[in-house]
Design a protein around this motif. Structure first.
Motif, PDB file in Angstrom:
ATOM      1  N   UNK A 109       0.538  -1.478  -0.244  1.00 53.35           N
ATOM      2  CA  UNK A 109       0.199   0.004   0.190  1.00 53.35           C
ATOM      3  C   UNK A 109       0.899   0.839  -0.075  1.00 53.35           C
ATOM      4  N   UNK A 110       0.750   2.330  -0.912  1.00 61.57           N
ATOM      5  CA  UNK A 110       1.374   3.761  -0.925  1.00 61.57           C
ATOM      6  C   UNK A 110       0.470   4.627  -0.760  1.00 61.57           C
ATOM      7  N   UNK A 111       0.795   6.225  -0.428  1.00 65.73           N
ATOM      8  CA  UNK A 111      -0.473   6.863  -0.212  1.00 65.73           C
ATOM      9  C   UNK A 111       1.022   7.785  -0.905  1.00 65.73           C
ATOM     10  N   UNK A 112      -0.551   8.865  -1.382  1.00 64.64           N
ATOM     11  CA  UNK A 112      -0.502  10.323  -1.606  1.00 64.64           C
ATOM     12  C   UNK A 112      -0.398  11.269  -0.929  1.00 64.64           C
ATOM     13  N   UNK A 113       0.403  11.732   0.073  1.00 65.88           N
ATOM     14  CA  UNK A 113       0.319  12.404   0.617  1.00 65.88           C
ATOM     15  C   UNK A 113      -0.402  14.247   1.396  1.00 65.88           C
ATOM     16  N   UNK A 114      -0.021  14.102  -0.093  1.00 61.78           N
ATOM     17  CA  UNK A 114      -0.876  15.500  -0.595  1.00 61.78           C
ATOM     18  C   UNK A 114      -0.389  16.021  -1.779  1.00 61.78           C
ATOM     19  N   UNK A 115      -1.151  17.115  -2.210  1.00 65.35           N
ATOM     20  CA  UNK A 115      -1.121  18.109  -3.489  1.00 65.35           C
ATOM     21  C   UNK A 115      -1.111  19.542  -3.204  1.00 65.35           C
ATOM     22  N   UNK A 116      -1.147  20.419  -3.849  1.00 62.69           N
ATOM     23  CA  UNK A 116      -1.580  22.580  -3.787  1.00 62.69           C
ATOM     24  C   UNK A 116      -1.020  22.952  -2.261  1.00 62.69           C
ATOM     25  N   UNK A 117      -0.317  22.620  -0.906  1.00 59.92           N
ATOM     26  CA  UNK A 117       0.196  23.164  -0.601  1.00 59.92           C
ATOM     27  C   UNK A 117      -0.746  22.431   0.808  1.00 59.92           C
ATOM     28  N   UNK A 118      -1.520  21.245   1.059  1.00 60.72           N
ATOM     29  CA  UNK A 118      -1.630  19.759   1.789  1.00 60.72           C
ATOM     30  C   UNK A 118      -0.852  18.994   1.586  1.00 60.72           C
ATOM     31  N   UNK A 119      -0.537  18.930   3.153  1.00 61.57           N
ATOM     32  CA  UNK A 119       0.695  17.603   2.782  1.00 61.57           C
ATOM     33  C   UNK A 119       1.067  16.842   4.716  1.00 61.57           C
ATOM     34  N   UNK A 120       1.244  15.634   4.260  1.00 61.77           N
ATOM     35  CA  UNK A 120       1.476  15.170   5.480  1.00 61.77           C
ATOM     36  C   UNK A 120       3.089  15.851   6.486  1.00 61.77           C
ATOM     37  N   UNK A 121       2.656  16.177   7.425  1.00 62.14           N
ATOM     38  CA  UNK A 121       4.212  16.085   8.842  1.00 62.14           C
ATOM     39  C   UNK A 121       4.934  14.772   8.833  1.00 62.14           C
ATOM     40  N   UNK A 122       5.996  15.078   8.892  1.00 59.23           N
ATOM     41  CA  UNK A 122       6.954  14.261   9.418  1.00 59.23           C
ATOM     42  C   UNK A 122       6.765  13.480  10.446  1.00 59.23           C
ATOM     43  N   UNK A 123       5.696  14.325  11.582  1.00 60.84           N
ATOM     44  CA  UNK A 123       5.541  12.871  12.127  1.00 60.84           C
ATOM     45  C   UNK A 123       4.216  12.234  11.406  1.00 60.84           C
ATOM     46  N   UNK A 124       3.437  12.736  10.384  1.00 58.98           N
ATOM     47  CA  UNK A 124       1.986  11.461   9.768  1.00 58.98           C
ATOM     48  C   UNK A 124       3.351  10.554   9.124  1.00 58.98           C
ATOM     49  N   UNK A 125       4.313  10.719   8.901  1.00 56.57           N
ATOM     50  CA  UNK A 125       5.290   9.847   7.732  1.00 56.57           C
ATOM     51  C   UNK A 125       5.565   8.945   8.826  1.00 56.57           C
ATOM     52  N   UNK A 126       5.901   9.517  10.368  1.00 57.24           N
ATOM     53  CA  UNK A 126       6.032   7.727  11.251  1.00 57.24           C
ATOM     54  C   UNK A 126       5.162   7.426  11.452  1.00 57.24           C
ATOM     55  N   UNK A 127       3.620   8.006  11.202  1.00 57.35           N
ATOM     56  CA  UNK A 127       2.335   7.198  11.892  1.00 57.35           C
ATOM     57  C   UNK A 127       2.228   6.153  10.791  1.00 57.35           C
ATOM     58  N   UNK A 128       2.308   7.097   9.278  1.00 60.08           N
ATOM     59  CA  UNK A 128       1.863   6.433   8.269  1.00 60.08           C
ATOM     60  C   UNK A 128       2.793   4.627   8.152  1.00 60.08           C
ATOM     61  N   UNK A 129       4.122   4.247   8.595  1.00 53.16           N
ATOM     62  CA  UNK A 129       5.177   3.598   8.727  1.00 53.16           C
ATOM     63  C   UNK A 129       4.822   3.022   9.562  1.00 53.16           C
ATOM     64  N   UNK A 130       3.888   3.691  10.601  1.00 56.03           N
ATOM     65  CA  UNK A 130       4.263   2.515  11.857  1.00 56.03           C
ATOM     66  C   UNK A 130       2.067   1.593  11.018  1.00 56.03           C
ATOM     67  N   UNK A 131       1.330   1.994  10.679  1.00 54.75           N
ATOM     68  CA  UNK A 131       0.130   1.679   9.939  1.00 54.75           C
ATOM     69  C   UNK A 131       1.155   0.319   8.768  1.00 54.75           C
ATOM     70  N   UNK A 132       1.810   0.467   7.962  1.00 53.96           N
ATOM     71  CA  UNK A 132       2.095  -0.400   7.493  1.00 53.96           C
ATOM     72  C   UNK A 132       2.248   0.020   6.008  1.00 53.96           C
TER      73      UNK A 132
END
Length: 228
Positions: A77-100
């Motif tokens: 599973x991959x993710x598009x984490x945002x566009x047009x000025x809205x993007x996941x934060x470094x902290x949210x990247x860590x959460x996404x990794x934890x999810x898998x």
């Protein structure tokens, strides 16, 4: 090495599905149809599907369910984490990794500089229409591990694949050492698979233009491509 990168380098061809919304029922349909990987979205208004994807807080539970379903059959599973000025934060990247979640996919003009160097998710950069020659190899130096060939002009979306498209995909594949996947910006058909493979790409990412938006059409379309 993350799962999608391993699949693209090991498999002769890899079949991926971009979900029109973060819905576990649609994910199950795609996996039944033969998808070897799924792509989800947050923080984005998706051009092809006309669907709004919310923040990670809004989409977290659904994405976690989708990852659990994919894991059961060895799919990524991959993710598009945002566009047009809205993007996941470094902290949210860590959460996404934890999810898998396995990798993130973004256009370079949507991707913050820090995201190219983070180690939580593999980096997929989406090459775009009109991208200058030499730009893609630079992203390899920054940390790009995968490339999406999103190089068709918007006014050609949904039209049949033609020979010039193949030449454009081949030129991109020849310019980079990382695995390239071809998204269904054009109205790809199962009988196009042989020609697509000749470009040097390692897989195809089917989205709303080809799959439709309901479970039945998603599963049926993927079964046809898997058979091809």
């Amino acid at each position: 090495m993350n799962l999608l990168h391993s699949q693209l380098t090991r498999n002769e061809w890899t079949l991926l599905a971009s979900l029109p919304k973060n819905d576990v029922g649609l994910a199950r349909a795609a996996l039944r149809g033969g998808a070897q990987g799924l792509k989800v979205h947050i923080n984005v208004e998706h051009f092809a599907s006309g669907t709004r994807f919310g923040s990670l807080d809004e989409e977290h539970e659904k994405i976690a369910q989708i990852v659990d379903e994919a894991r059961e059959v060895g799919a990524n599973v991959g993710i598009v984490p945002g566009a047009n000025g809205k993007f996941a934060t470094p902290e949210e990247f860590a959460v996404l990794k934890e999810i898998g979640v396995d990798y993130f996919d973004a256009y370079p003009f949507d991707c913050p500089a820090w995201a190219m160097r983070q180690l939580d998710l593999d980096v997929m950069v989406a090459a775009y229409h009109g991208m200058p020659e030499g730009e893609v190899p630079f992203y390899e130096k920054l940390g790009m591990k995968l490339c999406e060939a999103s190089i068709m002009a918007h006014d050609s979306y949904g039209t049949p694949l033609n020979a010039r498209d193949l030449a454009m995909y081949n030129a991109l594949c020849s310019s980079t050492r990382v695995p390239v996947i071809i998204p269904s910006q054009k109205k790809l058909e199962p009988y196009d698979v042989s020609a697509l493979r000749s470009t040097g790409a390692r897989g195809v990412l089917l989205g709303a233009i080809v799959l439709g938006r309901d479970a039945h059409s998603i599963e049926a379309a993927l079964r046809a491509f898997r058979a091809a």
